[in-house]
Design a protein around this motif. Structure first.
Motif, PDB file in Angstrom:
ATOM      1  N   ASP A  22       0.836  -1.211   0.000  1.00  0.00           N
ATOM      2  CA  ASP A  22       0.000   0.000   0.000  1.00  0.00           C
ATOM      3  C   ASP A  22       0.870   1.261   0.000  1.00  0.00           C
ATOM      4  O   ASP A  22       0.540   2.253  -0.665  1.00  0.00           O
ATOM      5  N   GLN A  62       2.304   1.725  -3.448  1.00  0.00           N
ATOM      6  CA  GLN A  62       1.310   2.303  -4.360  1.00  0.00           C
ATOM      7  C   GLN A  62       1.183   3.810  -4.165  1.00  0.00           C
ATOM      8  O   GLN A  62       1.169   4.584  -5.128  1.00  0.00           O
ATOM      9  N   SER A  82      -4.690   0.985 -10.629  1.00  0.00           N
ATOM     10  CA  SER A  82      -3.248   0.777 -10.639  1.00  0.00           C
ATOM     11  C   SER A  82      -2.989  -0.615 -10.084  1.00  0.00           C
ATOM     12  O   SER A  82      -3.891  -1.239  -9.514  1.00  0.00           O
ATOM     13  N   SER A  83      -1.763  -1.123 -10.259  1.00  0.00           N
ATOM     14  CA  SER A  83      -1.479  -2.471  -9.772  1.00  0.00           C
ATOM     15  C   SER A  83       0.011  -2.712  -9.691  1.00  0.00           C
ATOM     16  O   SER A  83       0.800  -2.000 -10.303  1.00  0.00           O
ATOM     17  N   TRP A 104      -5.296  -1.589  -7.141  1.00  0.00           N
ATOM     18  CA  TRP A 104      -5.938  -0.490  -6.409  1.00  0.00           C
ATOM     19  C   TRP A 104      -6.907   0.209  -7.373  1.00  0.00           C
ATOM     20  O   TRP A 104      -6.522   0.534  -8.501  1.00  0.00           O
ATOM     21  N   TYR A 113      -9.125   3.554  -7.987  1.00  0.00           N
ATOM     22  CA  TYR A 113      -9.233   4.953  -7.582  1.00  0.00           C
ATOM     23  C   TYR A 113     -10.572   5.517  -8.032  1.00  0.00           C
ATOM     24  O   TYR A 113     -11.046   5.210  -9.134  1.00  0.00           O
ATOM     25  N   TYR A 117      -7.138   7.702  -3.532  1.00  0.00           N
ATOM     26  CA  TYR A 117      -6.399   6.462  -3.219  1.00  0.00           C
ATOM     27  C   TYR A 117      -7.054   5.782  -2.032  1.00  0.00           C
ATOM     28  O   TYR A 117      -7.430   6.445  -1.061  1.00  0.00           O
ATOM     29  N   ALA A 160      -6.169   2.493   0.466  1.00  0.00           N
ATOM     30  CA  ALA A 160      -5.287   1.394   0.845  1.00  0.00           C
ATOM     31  C   ALA A 160      -6.047   0.080   0.788  1.00  0.00           C
ATOM     32  O   ALA A 160      -7.255   0.045   1.055  1.00  0.00           O
ATOM     33  N   ARG A 161      -5.366  -0.984   0.427  1.00  0.00           N
ATOM     34  CA  ARG A 161      -5.996  -2.286   0.363  1.00  0.00           C
ATOM     35  C   ARG A 161      -6.058  -2.963   1.725  1.00  0.00           C
ATOM     36  O   ARG A 161      -6.923  -3.775   1.988  1.00  0.00           O
ATOM     37  N   ARG A 162      -5.111  -2.643   2.590  1.00  0.00           N
ATOM     38  CA  ARG A 162      -5.004  -3.408   3.834  1.00  0.00           C
ATOM     39  C   ARG A 162      -5.119  -2.541   5.073  1.00  0.00           C
ATOM     40  O   ARG A 162      -4.626  -2.904   6.146  1.00  0.00           O
ATOM     41  N   SER A 163      -5.708  -1.371   4.868  1.00  0.00           N
ATOM     42  CA  SER A 163      -6.083  -0.546   6.015  1.00  0.00           C
ATOM     43  C   SER A 163      -7.182   0.381   5.513  1.00  0.00           C
ATOM     44  O   SER A 163      -7.605   0.287   4.351  1.00  0.00           O
ATOM     45  N   LEU A 189      -7.018   3.620   5.228  1.00  0.00           N
ATOM     46  CA  LEU A 189      -6.546   4.922   4.785  1.00  0.00           C
ATOM     47  C   LEU A 189      -7.073   5.291   3.399  1.00  0.00           C
ATOM     48  O   LEU A 189      -7.042   4.494   2.467  1.00  0.00           O
TER      49      LEU A 189
END
Lengths: 344, 344, 344, 344
Positions: free
Chosen positions: A283, A286, B97-98, B124, B126, B137, B139-142, B144
């Protein structure tokens, strides 16, 4: 301001040193001290005009003198030394730049060894006008003159290296050194890894301004009157120098090749961002990938320097090291207010 | 505005191409024509959410589709093709994006081959809000979320290569291609060397924004609605793409290693500056060394891209190609005024 | 010998091509066929003496002509094409080498762009004595003459690239091409990844001998009479060209920078060793680290080439592709025995 | 033999040092002296089996100990120190190799910084059989065993650096150091530039054998019993270490990136060849281009090392430094004959 301790360090030419590591401290200060210091230019002040060719008037390895080392009390291996630049101003109304045989990004060098004869060694002398905030470029082979903004900075700031090494001041590496990035201007805090007791800070190589890359090998080189304030962050073990100003956090990498300097700086910025925002590493990768800047420092020194920048606007309220930069900035402003100076 | 010829190019998916060179023109235009065109994103629009892994939904070599080629009448080998970007705007209210296996600056790749398993492939998504001028943006794992400024650009713009080569659109080189520099935004003119009759321009890989370096390998990828105006500069033989906007002239270099991309871009900027200001090459080197900027384009593609920038303020009244950029800028403004649009 | 099909390919100058990809086959053969072919030198035979400067007598992009393409029946994407070199012999009693402006490892080039004028363009003409097995070097600016061993090889061998690309014959990459390694001599089998039906093999750029690195940019360049035998390995998908002779298996990597070419070649050799000896990757890494050789191919072409070699003595009885190299070697020996020739 | 002075240097563990520069001499000898010395392995002897992980049993920066420094009387800056290796033999019947976190050519490192976790740290223990002249590789994760030829060499040999620098022994550079080329075996003479009075020679990092590139980061590491003879060449100022054996003259370059190490080594060999054969530089370039070899030394250390080799057969009767190598070779042979040993 009464609480701010101010000391002055104005070394004689004999006291200047040419390495990081290998020297006894020239000064000892406590964390929080404001230090007013002077630095000589990278040529030791010997190149004063277009007829003073560096390869003739300078003597290897007495190049790129630095002022220090300064022992900061209580700094120990595993800490970070914070150095906030309060003010940097040229001491003379002139400055110089030059090509130099076997040095520069667009010429055969000792490393990028080719069968060409070196490019011609030429010196440019600049007028420096602090009041107007400009330096004046004068072409050597035509009448062109161009005014460029004065933007003072230090090419070289660092501490004693790890492993007992002694490294010439022209080399940038994990200990800082000759990073030659224009980001090192007043208003910026540099964080350096402490490798020996007292850190042993030294500073030199003032530039009235510098393009990114320092393509020809030298900037607008000048002796400086500089004010810093130093502090220590306990147990903040880091591999590479970091910078912070009001708008950006910045990681650096100084190695060869240039893509590895880029990788180091980006890798550190990704980790820093993950720490500050409590993000998963991917993350953070990114976020840095979309919001970051990546200007070149130098592509001419014994290591190349890249800078990775992230706007503090991305960080929300998070700030590194509990807001140390802002506190040092405030100390600097108090100092300047008291002295009647104006920060750049 | 009556004098401006406007044509539209909205290719079907089957008409998209994946190489520079090797294709018949999709459109023929005269110099001075305004072209409204659409581009698909680098994933061909197949990555729509976090569960669409690029390595599964995209099929090599059908990556990074470009719109074109456009034959510009009268463009001949030895000329420069000028492409001014009038407007670039996202066509959807989302972008992606990735990471991608074996691609990116901080991972083992097919070239920087290592024994590590690839980094995890993550996407990700957007939100894109053109009105507010932001992308969001997540976050994937939080939890944010961060708003970043919308700053649309094209990663890929180029012409048919020299020597009869056919080059995948993911490669940047002397013909342009996938340079992936955020400088390629609206208001910028790109100058590309013409290698074949008609130049055979193609454009793709729109980004809602991109950090310098494109560290993770992809930007905020989006399909775009883009307006350009094209023109031809006779006999202005150049090796590498150049850019110009109102504030900077810019040279590019796209090779590996990164220091050679730097060298190419700086070498070209030094020569360009010498031409514009009638300077000796070493005088131009000195001026660029002190006044230039050097941001990274990308350090992930099959070639790396560096940009060398010089402020036009340094040039006095001199402007490249008899002020062509300003003339194309004016055409673009007239077009936008007529359409009731606002340039970015 | 009656079982061996032998065909001949002796192209006219007009039939020579300058790219991999983009051409119809000049010949179609079945796997197992022996092909006698002729190649022209990298200058197209136009440099015949010291007064024939390549930059004057050769015309870009008509450099480095190759003979082919040869369609090998049944070769399909995902297969390997095996090309065993039975014999390579110079067709003339002279050969040439030269410097070339902006080309070579110790000079400014279009990529390693510098402000130097190019090195002087000079041609050296060698006598070639096949009977005695020597070539004769003659200094241009002194009387020195040195006999060097004749060691014929091909700088260029490759197939059509992947992704529909068309690549100039001077470029080495995953499709083979201008690898310029002296390992490509008679007695060696090259394994090339097949990207298109028929593989589309082409060969050129014969060298009477070449130092490792090809430092000045060219070898002892000669037109050749060459005999190969081709075969196909089904489903042996590989990324990069491999070589095998009686003493070594060899992996190659051709990219920039040179350390990435090294990484690719070593990474492939580690994987190959792991496959052949049924080893864990780290066990294979260890074995290659202690037993491997790593000579440079070239450091002058558009990509640099490294070779990673492992002695077959380390492999016990294991041999790649079920001993295909040995079978092709035997075919070559039979052919040579029948023709009354002696393999180099 | 009566004329040969023989001294012995068998340092205690406390006497071993870890830098070039920064130490008082452990021994003083006259030119022409034969020195019998012992070296410890790169792990300080602490890795004795597969369960001794280097990162656990070794302590940074106490890695890669060297024996010395040896002050050679009369050696002054501007001279060359000649070090002829008479004999190198393992002191134990075992040796070790390992992977090491963040070290090696096919893994993320501190310079080639990536987001991968380090490769697994593994140790391999080799049997060493001096009588049979082999070392025995044993796979960790299968039953495979392979005998490889014993080929003892020193990875590290150097002198005090220029400019007052103190450099960790793991770094190769202009002062020699950790070049890690298998060419540094018995029978070879190394020429090192003298930077300080007495040169301050130190030697370590014995390898029972090493592949070119040292891909995994370590060789077959062993404590050694080594015999050298030293001499001084007056006024033969050189930038980079050179080697000579009976068959080749060799130049080295140790920097990053690898292509610059290649350039340095080739540039030096071209200059050396021009000197020896009284050739124009371009004539020497041509000869080296066709007759030279270019094996990799290492691509893992803090600098990468390339070797450029030219067969002495090309030199006619010319030999460097008035045949010094041959004279030292003769001294070595006399010594070995007297001792009843047999040189490798």
């Amino acid at each position: 301001m009464s609480a701010i301790e101010v000391v002055r360090l104005d070394p004689t030419p004999d006291q200047l040193v040419y390495t990081f590591g290998g020297h006894q401290p020239l000064l000892r200060v406590r964390p929080g001290t404001v230090i007013e210091l002077t630095t000589e230019d990278c040529f030791g002040g010997r190149v004063r005009g277009v007829d003073d060719l560096p390869s003739q008037v300078c003597e290897f390895p007495r190049l790129n003198p630095v002022t220090g080392p300064i022992h900061v009390e209580g700094a120990r291996p595993g800490d970070l030394l914070a150095v906030h630049f309060v003010d940097i101003r040229p001491r003379r109304d002139w400055a110089v730049s030059s090509t130099f045989p076997h040095f520069g990004a667009l010429t055969t060098t000792h490393s990028t060894a080719m069968l060409h004869a070196p490019l011609e060694e030429l010196v440019w002398r600049y007028d420096v006008d602090v009041e107007r905030g400009i330096v004046r470029y004068r072409a050597r082979r035509s009448e062109l003159e161009v005014e460029l903004p004065l933007d003072p900075m230090h090419g070289t700031v660092g501490v004693a290296p790890a492993g007992g090494e002694v490294v010439m001041s022209i080399t940038p590496s994990a200990h800082g050194g000759n990073m030659d990035t224009p980001e090192l201007r007043a208003g910026t805090t540099v964080y350096l890894p402490v490798n020996v007791d007292g850190a042993m800070l030294a500073i030199g190589d003032g530039h009235c301004r510098q393009g990114e890359g320092e393509v020809c090998g030298t900037a607008v080189e000048a002796a400086m009157e500089t004010v810093i304030v130093v502090d220590v962050v306990r147990g903040a073990l880091r591999a590479w120098p970091r910078l912070e100003n009001d708008e950006f956090i910045m990681s650096t990498g100084s190695v060869r090749p240039l893509e590895d300097a880029f990788r180091i700086s980006q890798h550190d910025l990704v980790g820093w961002t993950a720490d500050l925002l409590d993000l998963d590493p991917l993350d953070a990768l990114q976020l840095v990938s979309q919001a970051g800047l990546a200007p070149v420092g130098n592509v001419v020194d014994t290591n190349y320097t890249m800078v990775a920048k992230l706007p503090t606007s991305v960080l929300g309220g998070a700030r590194p090291y509990d807001g140390l930069h802002q506190r040092l900035r405030d100390v600097g402003r108090s100092y300047l207010a008291e002295r009647g100076s104006v920060a750049s």
